[in-house]
Scaffold this active site. Structure first.
Site, mmCIF file in Angstrom:
data_model
loop_
_atom_site.group_PDB
_atom_site.id
_atom_site.type_symbol
_atom_site.label_atom_id
_atom_site.label_comp_id
_atom_site.label_asym_id
_atom_site.label_seq_id
_atom_site.Cartn_x
_atom_site.Cartn_y
_atom_site.Cartn_z
ATOM 1 N N LEU A 206 0.877 -1.176 0.000
ATOM 2 C CA LEU A 206 0.000 0.000 0.000
ATOM 3 C C LEU A 206 0.906 1.216 0.000
ATOM 4 C CD1 LEU A 206 -3.095 -0.381 0.393
ATOM 5 C CD2 LEU A 206 -2.729 -0.054 2.844
ATOM 6 N N HIS A 207 0.853 2.056 -1.026
ATOM 7 C CA HIS A 207 1.684 3.252 -0.964
ATOM 8 C C HIS A 207 1.103 4.460 -1.676
ATOM 9 C CE1 HIS A 207 2.838 2.165 -5.045
ATOM 10 N NE2 HIS A 207 3.378 3.366 -5.174
#
Ligand code: UD1
Length: 367
Positions: A206-207
């Site tokens: 997740l970024h």
């Protein structure tokens, strides 16, 4: 011919690996310029070491900053580099701030620019990458598209005359590393503590700012991962760690086990060991597809639409809009049975890129 590759962020280093190897088999001079957008060893050094990429010839050391500051710092730093190197071509990769800065700097110095991974579109103007793609495509001379879909986007924007289908260099590198992982040529990946690779688990990353920067959304996505019936190996990008700390959010909760980003072979090994992937990364969506693992993408849209149309990827804009049962059923669904074909090419894209650059008559488009 002298070609300068401009790279700076992790996904660009992955794409640089097959390009550097292909250039090494030619008489061309290949110069690597690292902008320094990514500087953590986990996001940069391990890719050079692990993928056998020659050390950068020039390092700009720009580091982190706001979009304007980071993009501007690369622009400022590149002028003297191009002035002294005088390359025949500048090759920019993907859609980061380093990409658009490299392209803009080069065109202002009247240097021919080729854009590798041209034509991708999310049509989501909230994404910083979408601006970077559009701007880079409109100022570059040669647009190297990875897919037919990307070629259609370029044609729709009036760019067909400078677009060429090259295939996707990620296929070249991903399949090569997959084979070396299967041949036992790499150490076991450092998975987060609590993940047993011999038991079913999900691999997660997740970024994207849209997922990490709003504390309520980040907490909701983490809660959704925490409630899954399988352990989740969350490989935490520094942006995710920084935003979670800033908002007082604990990443490890319920099923979620947190670890560091992995080197490329480690990531490929982890994906192969997993039952499926949950991500907002463009690269990992495609790697899951190439490695035949189902992918669930926490975003409203994807640039890699072929992963969805072939059934290997499902978009879930907001996991909280599903019941816990629906969400769990989605991320653990069965793999598709139909042959997806090879929408990303045959693993020879890097050679195609070099051939297309060699063949391109600079200036003919604008004559
Ligand atoms: C960038 C790219 C994105 C790509 C991603 C891959 C842009 C606009 N975005 O996003 O397209 O998918 O790389 O990872 O170019 N940080 C560190 N160490 C580092 C690098 C970053 O701690 O080595 C932290 C900093 O807090 C920094 C934040 O991560 O401010 C964001 O880094 P940045 O390079 O601005 O964007 P990414 O989110 O990595």
């Amino acid at each position: 011919m002298k070609v300068i590759s401009i790279v700076g962020a992790r996904p660009q280093l992955v794409k640089l690996a097959p390009m550097a190897a292909a250039f090494a088999g030619t008489d061309h001079q290949h110069v690597i310029v690292h902008t320094g957008q990514h500087y953590d060893a986990d996001l940069s050094d391990v890719f050079f070491d692990g993928l056998g990429i020659p050390a950068p010839d020039i390092h700009l050391g720009v580091g982190s900053g706001s979009h304007g500051a980071q993009t501007g710092a690369v622009l400022t730093a590149l002028d003297p580099v191009f002035e002294s190197e005088r390359p025949d071509w500048v090759l920019v990769y993907g859609d980061t701030n380093s990409t658009v800065a490299g392209a803009l700097s080069a065109v202002k110095m009247h240097l021919p620019v080729a854009h590798l991974e041209a034509g991708l579109r999310s049509f989501n103007r909230r994404m910083p990458e979408e601006h970077n793609r559009v701007l880079t495509d409109h100022c570059a001379d040669l647009l190297l598209a990875p897919t037919e879909e990307a070629m259609r986007h370029l044609a729709a924007e009036g760019l067909a005359d400078r677009a060429r289908l090259a295939g996707d260099v990620m296929v070249d590198i991903c399949l090569r590393i997959r084979d070396s992982v299967r041949a036992g040529e790499h150490p076991a990946p450092a998975l987060p503590p609590g993940i047993d690779p011999s038991q079913p688990f999900l691999l997660a990353t997740l970024h994207r700012p849209d997922n990490t920067d709003d504390p309520a959304r980040l907490a909701a996505i983490l809660d959704s991962l925490a409630g899954l019936p399988l352990p989740v190996a969350l490989l935490a990008h520094p942006r995710l760690v920084a935003r979670a700390e800033q908002h007082g959010i604990t990443l490890a909760r319920g099923s979620v086990h947190v670890g560091r980003p992995l080197p490329y072979a480690g990531l490929v090994a982890a994906a192969l060991a997993s039952s499926g992937v949950v991500t907002d990364s463009g690269g990992l969506q495609k790697e899951a597809f190439l490695l035949e693992r189902i992918c669930t993408t926490v975003r409203p849209e994807t640039e890699w639409i072929e992963t969805v149309t072939t059934g290997w990827n499902v978009l879930v804009p907001d996991p909280q809009e599903l019941t816990a049962e629906e969400w769990a059923a989605t991320v653990t669904r069965a793999t598709p049975t139909e042959d997806p074909g090879a929408p990303y090419g045959d693993g020879l894209a890097a050679q195609n890129v070099i051939r297309l650059i060699e063949e391109w008559k600079v200036g003919s488009r604008r004559a």
